[in-house]
Design an enzyme around this catalytic site. Structure first.
Site, mmCIF file in Angstrom:
data_model
loop_
_atom_site.group_PDB
_atom_site.id
_atom_site.type_symbol
_atom_site.label_atom_id
_atom_site.label_comp_id
_atom_site.label_asym_id
_atom_site.label_seq_id
_atom_site.Cartn_x
_atom_site.Cartn_y
_atom_site.Cartn_z
ATOM 1 N N ASP A 235 -4.206 1.430 -3.674
ATOM 2 C CA ASP A 235 -3.783 0.815 -2.422
ATOM 3 C C ASP A 235 -2.922 1.815 -1.678
ATOM 4 O OD1 ASP A 235 -4.723 -2.118 -2.414
ATOM 5 O OD2 ASP A 235 -3.997 -1.784 -4.442
ATOM 6 N N THR A 236 -3.272 2.033 -0.417
ATOM 7 C CA THR A 236 -2.799 3.188 0.324
ATOM 8 C C THR A 236 -2.622 2.794 1.778
ATOM 9 O OG1 THR A 236 -4.035 4.640 -1.155
ATOM 10 C CG2 THR A 236 -3.441 5.575 0.969
ATOM 11 N N THR A 237 -1.826 3.572 2.526
ATOM 12 C CA THR A 237 -1.857 3.446 3.974
ATOM 13 C C THR A 237 -2.202 4.788 4.574
ATOM 14 O OG1 THR A 237 -0.760 2.348 5.833
ATOM 15 C CG2 THR A 237 0.533 3.996 4.634
ATOM 16 N N GLY B 138 0.774 -1.226 0.000
ATOM 17 C CA GLY B 138 0.000 0.000 0.000
ATOM 18 C C GLY B 138 0.808 1.279 0.000
#
Length: 603
Positions: free
Chosen positions: A410-412, A98
């Protein structure tokens, strides 16, 4: 009765009970019994759990070890910014599906000393030496060589054409210069140590690794080389599994160089030299000059009032203002008269999303290249006009509405707060999956593919151009109440983010859910249609809802014309973290949700 008879009788009784239980089990199986559900709670919703409380500091991240690292940094005298950077560095190791230092970063910080919010846009730009015509020629060449399907639309999702300058490291050092207490070497040391000795893989991230491996195999023709990525992330041809120990000694070396030599090692020094050598080897367009020229910028958050609180978002090139437009539309209705799970409220929120994203699709871009009518988009007049377009008995037709969404991401997201009252809302991403598939040899990270989000429509404000920042999906959120910091929060996952910000805030403000329940509650994601990077404006798209949405509401939404799919995977609906501050006591409460591996750590 003899002892033997007693034993026989006891055994017989036991066998009878076993047979009865077996008969019941068989009967239940034959009746298609439902799987075991949730237990009961003494307080709060049965499908949630308690928020976490702490007085001196708190961290909420998507990986428990990263949350612990943040608290350790606070205990060592670090600020909330130090702890957020430390956690982000750890997540680049522990959740590379992510985020990572090959990507971009955005942040909102509440500074207790000045009693103000500050925003940072740490997004990178396209190569200065590749113009629009060159981009089109490169895409056509890839099609002619079979690297792209003939009908492929847009910029390739993987490979060097999607790579923009990584902005995360610049963002770390900009934030640290302003609010850091500890030397950067100490801040990055925990992540470096874990990278060297390893850490056990958690379940959701392990599943994402496997999904990314499949994606890279499918997109391999687009990618100049995959050997480096496979050697780093998929040794022996397999993805890391749950509980396996994952190491990344190359990233440990990179983090230690950053800690010792500073920001310029990444953009002008030894790390830059290695990246440039890699660019040249794969004939990519990014150059030493592109890296050296990079800088993020401080930006002013903008807020919209909603039922006694103010939601703050960062301006374009991100999509945060879409959440503000949604709230402006929704507050034209009397939500207090609606049930949270009702079709009336879902219909209102979804149509507000479609209208807000329509405006975003037509206007959002790098403000240095486009004249964005921000004041109009956030005005009460615009919101009233948009609200007036909503039909209570049917959806707005696709022919009359461009429905934007930019696709998956997709990431944090993480948030940290400290004893002084500083609160950090930070989001960081490589965009699609793990990124471009390109790993500079020996550096331990993958380059982002954020450039995929440029448009190839010459008339669009987000059209590809050299030295330009693409439209961005990642948005940190912040909420104040009566001018005081109240909540630092965010969600992960492409176009889920603005609609997720709105749903969580409505859960808390209008329906009195606690911080944890607000994130665990069933959500919707409307997907499809046009967006700043292209899309199909004639399509309604799909309204995904989680199983917790009542079946009667799903049926009613379908009757209104919504294309509803009940999705039980948990995947498309983002991942939420939040920290809330009590106005009078300063006590923090925190939440992170079931859709991710994370946890809240408190001090």
């Amino acid at each position: 009765m003899t002892t033997f008879q007693q034993r026989v009788t006891a055994v017989g009784a036991l066998l009878a009970r076993v047979m009865a239980v077996t008969t019941l089990c068989v009967s239940a199986a034959s009746l298609n019994a439902q799987p075991l559900g949730a237990g009961a709670r003494p307080v709060g919703a049965d499908w949630s759990r308690s928020p976490v409380y702490g007085a001196r500091g708190m961290a909420a991240t998507a990986q428990p070890l990263a949350s612990q690292i943040a608290i350790d940094v606070l205990k060592q005298g670090g600020s909330a910014v130090d702890a957020a950077i430390a956690a982000n560095a750890a997540l680049g190791l522990m959740e590379p599906t992510g985020n990572g230092i090959g990507g971009d970063l955005f942040a909102i910080v509440w500074d207790p000393e000045t009693q103000q919010l500050y925003g940072y846009n740490g997004s990178g730009r396209s190569p200065a030496g590749r113009d629009f015509s060159a981009m089109l020629r490169s895409i056509e060449k890839m099609k002619s060589q079979g690297q792209l399907p003939e009908d492929y639309q847009g910029i390739p999702s993987h490979g060097s054409l999607a790579v923009t300058v990584p902005g995360t490291v610049d963002g770390w050092f900009a934030l640290h210069e302003r609010w850091g207490n500890l030397p950067m070497g100490e801040v990055l040391a925990p992540a470096a140590e874990y990278a060297e000795v390893g850490f056990p893989m958690s379940p959701v991230i392990a599943a994402a690794f496997a999904a990314n491996k499949r994606r890279f195999e499918q997109r391999a023709p687009m990618i100049e080389e995959l050997d480096n990525a496979n050697a780093l992330y998929f040794p022996a041809g397999t993805a890391p599994t749950v509980g396996s120990v994952f190491r990344n000694p190359d990233l440990a070396k990179t983090l230690r160089i950053l800690g010792a030599e500073g920001r310029d090692s990444f953009y002008k020094g030894v790390l830059a030299e290695r990246m440039v050598g890699y660019f040249e080897a794969i004939e990519a367009d990014l150059t030493a000059a592109d890296l050296a020229k990079h800088s993020g910028e401080w930006v002013e958050p903008r807020g919209v009032d909603y039922h006694g609180v103010t939601l703050w978002e960062l301006p374009p090139n991100g999509q945060g203002f879409a959440a503000l437009m949604m709230l402006n539309i929704i507050k034209q209705a009397d939500t207090a008269t609606m049930e949270r799970g009702s079709p009336e409220l879902f219909h209102l929120m979804v149509e507000a999303k479609r209208l807000a994203f329509e405006a975003m699709a037509q206007t959002f871009a790098d403000p240095n290249f486009a004249d964005i009518p921000v004041e109009e988009l956030l005005s009460a007049e615009f919101a009233k006009a948009q609200f007036a377009r909503i039909n209570s008995d049917s959806v707005l037709t696709a022919e009359a509405l461009a429905v934007p969404l930019e696709g998956e991401g997709d990431t944090t997201y993480l948030t940290v707060a400290d004893e002084s009252g500083m609160m950090v809302s930070l989001i960081q991403s490589n965009y699609r999956g793990m990124g471009s598939g390109l790993v500079p040899k020996g550096l331990g990270f993958m380059l982002q593919d954020r450039g995929e989000l440029f448009s190839l429509d010459p008339q669009h404000p987000n059209v590809y151009a050299p030295g330009k920042r693409p439209f961005h999906t990642i948005i940190p959120g912040f909420v104040t109440r009566q001018g005081k910091p109240w909540m630092s929060f965010g969600l992960m996952g492409g176009g889920m983010q603005p609609q997720g910000h709105v749903q969580v805030l409505i859960n808390i403000v209008d329906f009195d859910m606690n911080l944890q329940e607000a994130g665990d509650a069933a959500r919707f994601l409307h997907d499809g249609g046009s967006s700043p990077d292209g899309g199909s404006p004639g399509d309604y798209g799909t309204l995904y809802v989680e199983p917790g949405v009542p079946a009667t509401t799903v049926a009613a939404l379908r009757a209104l014309g919504h294309e509803v799919v009940v999705d039980e995977s948990g995947g498309p609906f983002g991942g939420y973290q939040a920290i809330q501050r009590h106005d009078e006591t300063g006590v923090y409460s925190g939440a992170t949700e079931m859709r991710k591996d994370g946890t809240v750590a408190a001090w």
